[in-house]
Design a protein around this motif. Structure first.
Motif, PDB file in Angstrom:
ATOM      1  N   GLY A 296      37.058  55.427  23.417  1.00 26.14           N
ATOM      2  CA  GLY A 296      37.137  53.962  23.386  1.00 26.14           C
ATOM      3  C   GLY A 296      36.414  53.295  24.525  1.00 26.14           C
ATOM      4  N   GLU A 297      35.760  54.082  25.383  1.00 23.53           N
ATOM      5  CA  GLU A 297      34.996  53.474  26.477  1.00 23.53           C
ATOM      6  C   GLU A 297      33.795  52.711  25.928  1.00 23.53           C
ATOM      7  N   LEU A 298      33.061  53.336  25.012  1.00 24.90           N
ATOM      8  CA  LEU A 298      31.954  52.671  24.334  1.00 24.90           C
ATOM      9  C   LEU A 298      32.403  52.242  22.944  1.00 24.90           C
ATOM     10  N   VAL A 299      32.078  51.012  22.591  1.00 24.93           N
ATOM     11  CA  VAL A 299      32.525  50.429  21.325  1.00 24.93           C
ATOM     12  C   VAL A 299      31.312  49.938  20.541  1.00 24.93           C
ATOM     13  N   LYS A 300      31.299  50.230  19.244  1.00 26.75           N
ATOM     14  CA  LYS A 300      30.273  49.680  18.351  1.00 26.75           C
ATOM     15  C   LYS A 300      30.760  48.327  17.841  1.00 26.75           C
ATOM     16  N   GLY A 301      30.017  47.282  18.136  1.00 26.11           N
ATOM     17  CA  GLY A 301      30.406  45.940  17.700  1.00 26.11           C
ATOM     18  C   GLY A 301      29.375  45.345  16.764  1.00 26.11           C
ATOM     19  N   GLU A 302      29.821  44.878  15.611  1.00 29.05           N
ATOM     20  CA  GLU A 302      28.946  44.136  14.695  1.00 29.05           C
ATOM     21  C   GLU A 302      29.427  42.699  14.681  1.00 29.05           C
ATOM     22  N   PHE A 303      28.623  41.812  15.240  1.00 31.01           N
ATOM     23  CA  PHE A 303      29.032  40.426  15.437  1.00 31.01           C
ATOM     24  C   PHE A 303      28.305  39.538  14.426  1.00 31.01           C
ATOM     25  N   GLN A 304      29.104  38.919  13.548  1.00 30.18           N
ATOM     26  CA  GLN A 304      28.538  38.037  12.524  1.00 30.18           C
ATOM     27  C   GLN A 304      27.952  36.781  13.170  1.00 30.18           C
ATOM     28  N   HIS A 305      26.872  36.290  12.595  1.00 33.03           N
ATOM     29  CA  HIS A 305      26.254  35.058  13.087  1.00 33.03           C
ATOM     30  C   HIS A 305      25.739  34.231  11.910  1.00 33.03           C
ATOM     31  N   LYS A 306      25.337  33.014  12.213  1.00 30.14           N
ATOM     32  CA  LYS A 306      24.767  32.134  11.199  1.00 30.14           C
ATOM     33  C   LYS A 306      23.327  31.747  11.543  1.00 30.14           C
ATOM     34  N   LEU A 307      22.679  32.615  12.280  1.00 28.37           N
ATOM     35  CA  LEU A 307      21.310  32.345  12.685  1.00 28.37           C
ATOM     36  C   LEU A 307      20.366  32.355  11.486  1.00 28.37           C
ATOM     37  N   PRO A 308      19.271  31.614  11.560  1.00 33.72           N
ATOM     38  CA  PRO A 308      18.246  31.751  10.529  1.00 33.72           C
ATOM     39  C   PRO A 308      17.796  33.203  10.436  1.00 33.72           C
ATOM     40  N   SER A 309      17.461  33.633   9.229  1.00 32.86           N
ATOM     41  CA  SER A 309      17.096  35.038   9.051  1.00 32.86           C
ATOM     42  C   SER A 309      15.733  35.364   9.626  1.00 32.86           C
ATOM     43  N   GLY A 310      14.910  34.342   9.884  1.00 36.30           N
ATOM     44  CA  GLY A 310      13.554  34.625  10.334  1.00 36.30           C
ATOM     45  C   GLY A 310      12.725  35.178   9.195  1.00 36.30           C
ATOM     46  N   VAL A 569      26.310  48.054  21.099  1.00 34.31           N
ATOM     47  CA  VAL A 569      27.278  48.952  21.732  1.00 34.31           C
ATOM     48  C   VAL A 569      27.555  48.414  23.123  1.00 34.31           C
ATOM     49  N   TYR A 570      28.845  48.337  23.495  1.00 36.61           N
ATOM     50  CA  TYR A 570      29.177  47.842  24.828  1.00 36.61           C
ATOM     51  C   TYR A 570      30.294  48.674  25.440  1.00 36.61           C
ATOM     52  N   ASP A 571      30.353  48.639  26.760  1.00 38.87           N
ATOM     53  CA  ASP A 571      31.358  49.387  27.508  1.00 38.87           C
ATOM     54  C   ASP A 571      32.621  48.539  27.608  1.00 38.87           C
ATOM     55  N   ALA A 572      33.625  48.884  26.820  1.00 41.02           N
ATOM     56  CA  ALA A 572      34.856  48.091  26.770  1.00 41.02           C
ATOM     57  C   ALA A 572      35.722  48.292  28.008  1.00 41.02           C
ATOM     58  N   TRP A 573      35.423  49.297  28.826  1.00 38.92           N
ATOM     59  CA  TRP A 573      36.183  49.500  30.060  1.00 38.92           C
ATOM     60  C   TRP A 573      35.624  48.666  31.212  1.00 38.92           C
ATOM     61  N   ARG A 574      34.421  48.152  31.035  1.00 42.84           N
ATOM     62  CA  ARG A 574      33.773  47.394  32.120  1.00 42.84           C
ATOM     63  C   ARG A 574      33.546  45.931  31.778  1.00 42.84           C
ATOM     64  N   LEU A 575      33.575  45.601  30.489  1.00 45.70           N
ATOM     65  CA  LEU A 575      33.197  44.253  30.067  1.00 45.70           C
ATOM     66  C   LEU A 575      34.309  43.570  29.294  1.00 45.70           C
ATOM     67  N   GLU A 576      34.423  42.257  29.493  1.00 45.54           N
ATOM     68  CA  GLU A 576      35.296  41.390  28.703  1.00 45.54           C
ATOM     69  C   GLU A 576      34.434  40.329  28.030  1.00 45.54           C
ATOM     70  N   ARG A 577      34.937  39.796  26.906  1.00 46.06           N
ATOM     71  CA  ARG A 577      34.163  38.784  26.197  1.00 46.06           C
ATOM     72  C   ARG A 577      35.051  37.645  25.724  1.00 46.06           C
ATOM     73  N   PRO A 578      34.440  36.478  25.460  1.00 46.07           N
ATOM     74  CA  PRO A 578      35.216  35.350  24.944  1.00 46.07           C
ATOM     75  C   PRO A 578      35.838  35.681  23.590  1.00 46.07           C
ATOM     76  N   ALA A 579      36.846  34.913  23.235  1.00 43.75           N
ATOM     77  CA  ALA A 579      37.602  35.185  22.006  1.00 43.75           C
ATOM     78  C   ALA A 579      36.769  34.934  20.753  1.00 43.75           C
ATOM     79  N   SER A 580      35.880  33.954  20.794  1.00 46.87           N
ATOM     80  CA  SER A 580      35.118  33.607  19.594  1.00 46.87           C
ATOM     81  C   SER A 580      33.634  33.883  19.794  1.00 46.87           C
ATOM     82  N   VAL A 581      32.983  34.196  18.694  1.00 48.85           N
ATOM     83  CA  VAL A 581      31.539  34.414  18.703  1.00 48.85           C
ATOM     84  C   VAL A 581      30.872  33.119  18.267  1.00 48.85           C
TER      85      VAL A 581
END
Length: 603
Positions: A296-310, A569-581
């Motif tokens: 659980g030190e490294l976590v795979k995160g898929e964060f949804q967004h509403k960005l233009p697809s380009g 991928v982020y280090d969940a033991w070293r980093l915190e993030r805001p509640a909302s994306v």
């Protein structure tokens, strides 16, 4: 300060007034005096270190000046070191709020925007940010030593006037709803940058002089070829400003450089850095694993967004004689089997790109509307007849369609264009074989192109993969010395003058412009003009659609693929993030700006 409303400023005779921000269509989400953006943690602690891997395709860096043409600057330097007059929010589009500027005033006729600078704004060496610095930055960016994209983007700026030490006015050649945001988003740097012994160097000679910006970070320790560390300025002038609250939380941001993709991935697994964004579906599906993921030190995160697809695409250089016939270009596109690639190579992770404006209000569908036809009819002779029919849809191999049927259609197009198969090789009337080169800066790119190459062989076309180092790749792009390459074009909710750089006729003949395809079409130029001069969204949308149809039916690009998430991928033991994306979060820059270190040391 009253809430700022822009009300048809090119038509109405209402007086202008200054406001805390500017919205393209007149409505700002955040009122004057707002405390902070909704998506930040305003109480995020300061301190600690964020360790990243470079997001740049360049294998290293050789300068600190991100604005000159030659050389490569370190990743993330511009966003960390240079403040702008206005800054956008990540939960709305087409809006800017005062950063260096405490307010902005757009004239009733739309021909100027006046910015009043905050008296507390300071550069890194302690001097105040003055109107003279804003003018100097603009003059430098449109000068001879920077990318021509700046000149194209700012072509409708008539000039900059210094009204007093803290008031600057941009004058426009014609009303353009986007220009206040465009000039408000330009980097501002000190007139002292590059000055030695009281004498200013030519800007192209400002190479490793430490930038003098006013952003939250400065350049810290540097090991050329290995890494660069940005250090937070403890005296950052805007640290308590509402648009900056909850941001710039790390004391240090170290960006490491790995020339080899395998070494980079193994370094992540070994814990050598805290964050990595993934663009390879294969890596994400099969190789992002190991001990640190299991704990659980490294976590795979898929964060949804509403960005233009380009519109990431294969790009045809139509300056090449073999690629000047639209039928040949369409035939080449018919040989791409995206559905097979998505199943067999991409693990079903992608969606097909279609058009320039995917996932935005400008996305084009179906038949042209009467408003679109009104724009297109005067240019009928300059547009493919198909542009007046339904919007293109990329060829599919899903039933009832098939690759075989697509290749038969391609054969017919090539036959109509005068190409004949002789001994398994396609030749034109002059006996010239249809041999093309695909240029890439990554040897591994051949894996993705190989299925297309095999399908083209069935048509008698030879597509040869050419891998070159990134420096040569950049040089050849700047000189338009390629047949076909791949470009990841970013999308936008606010299309404007940048499309003149991407597809305008003048840019086609300008070295180092963004018009890699070499589009030279008066209809395209007219649609870009209509787009940039639209005074309402109702005028903008038909212009977007007309431009989209012209490029799509011109087959200058073969649409590739896009993903609706940021894979990190982020280090969940070293980093915190805001509640909302935030919905318009641009990937890892969201982490850089708004995440924070767990239990950071010190104040």
């Amino acid at each position: 300060m009253r809430f700022f409303m822009i009300c048809c400023w090119a038509l109405c005779a209402l007086p202008a007034w200054a406001a805390h921000g500017y919205a393209l269509w007149g409505t700002l989400k955040y009122p004057a005096g707002f405390a902070h953006f909704d998506y930040v943690n305003a109480a995020a602690p300061k301190g600690g270190e964020l360790r990243l891997v470079s997001n740049s395709r360049a294998s290293t860096f050789d300068k600190y000046n991100p604005f000159t043409i030659k050389g490569s600057a370190p990743a993330y330097l511009s966003q960390l070191l240079f403040d702008t007059l206005l800054t956008g929010s990540l939960d709305e589009t087409a809006a800017g709020y005062g950063l260096l500027a405490q307010d902005v005033e757009v004239a009733p006729d739309g021909l100027s925007a006046t910015f009043r600078l905050r008296p507390q704004a300071r550069f890194h060496h302690g001097k105040p940010v003055l109107a003279q610095d804003v003018k100097f930055s603009y003059d430098t960016l449109v000068g001879p030593f920077t990318s021509p994209a700046y000149k194209t983007m700012l072509i409708d700026v008539a000039g900059v006037d210094v009204l007093d030490d803290r008031t600057v006015r941009y004058r426009f050649k014609k009303p353009n709803r986007e220009l206040p945001l465009t000039v408000g988003g330009l980097p501002v740097f000190s007139r002292d940058w590059g000055v030695e012994d009281g004498k200013a160097k030519s800007f192209d000679q400002v190479v490793v002089d430490e930038p003098l910006g006013s952003g939250p970070y400065k350049i810290g320790p540097v090991r050329f070829g290995k890494d660069i560390t940005y250090v937070r300025d403890p005296n950052y002038w805007a640290r308590d400003l509402n648009v900056r609250r909850g941001t710039a939380n790390f004391d240090r941001i170290t960006v490491k450089i790995y020339k080899d993709a395998t070494a980079r991935l193994e370094a992540l697994k070994a814990g050598e850095f805290d964050l990595m964004r993934f663009f390879s579906a294969g890596d994400w599906a099969r190789r992002v694993n190991g001990k640190k993921f299991n704990t659980g030190e490294l976590v795979k995160g898929e964060f949804q967004h509403k960005l233009p697809s380009g519109f990431q695409s294969y790009v045809f250089n139509t300056r090449r004689p073999l690629l000047q016939d639209v039928r040949v270009r369409e035939a080449l596109g018919l040989a791409v089997d995206f559905e097979w690639m998505n199943r067999q190579m991409f693990y079903g992770a992608y969606q097909r790109v279609n058009g320039l404006f995917g996932n935005t209000a400008c996305e084009t569908h179906g038949l042209p509307s009467p408003q679109e036809l009104a724009l297109m009819e005067p240019w009928r002779k300059d547009l493919p007849a198909s542009a007046f029919g339904p919007m293109t849809v990329p060829p599919s191999t899903d039933p009832p369609s098939s690759l075989r049927a697509n290749l038969r259609r391609a054969q017919q197009l090539l036959h109509d264009a005068g190409w004949r198969v002789q001994d398994g090789v396609l030749h034109n009337a002059a006996g010239q074989a249809l041999v093309l080169e695909y240029m890439d800066s990554n040897e591994g790119g051949v894996r993705t192109v190989a299925p297309w190459m095999r399908n083209l062989e069935k048509l008698g076309i030879a597509l040869r993969f050419r891998s070159v180092d990134f420096a040569l790749y950049q040089q050849r792009l700047q000189n338009f010395d390629f047949d076909i390459t791949s470009i990841a074009y970013g999308g936008t909710n606010n299309p404007g003058q940048e499309f003149a750089d991407l597809f305008g006729s003048k840019a086609a003949d300008t070295e180092d412009s963004g018009n890699f395809a070499g589009v030279k079409n008066p209809a395209v130029d007219a649609f870009i003009t209509a787009l940039t001069t639209a005074k309402t969204e109702a005028q903008l949308l038909p212009a977007c659609h007309a431009l989209d149809r012209a490029i799509a039916h011109g087959h200058y690009l073969i649409p590739q693929w896009t993903a609706p998430t940021h894979r990190m991928v982020y280090d969940a033991w070293r980093l915190e993030r805001p509640a909302s994306v935030p919905p318009y979060s641009p990937g890892e820059t969201w982490v850089i700006d708004m995440w924070w270190a767990k239990n950071p040391p010190g104040p």
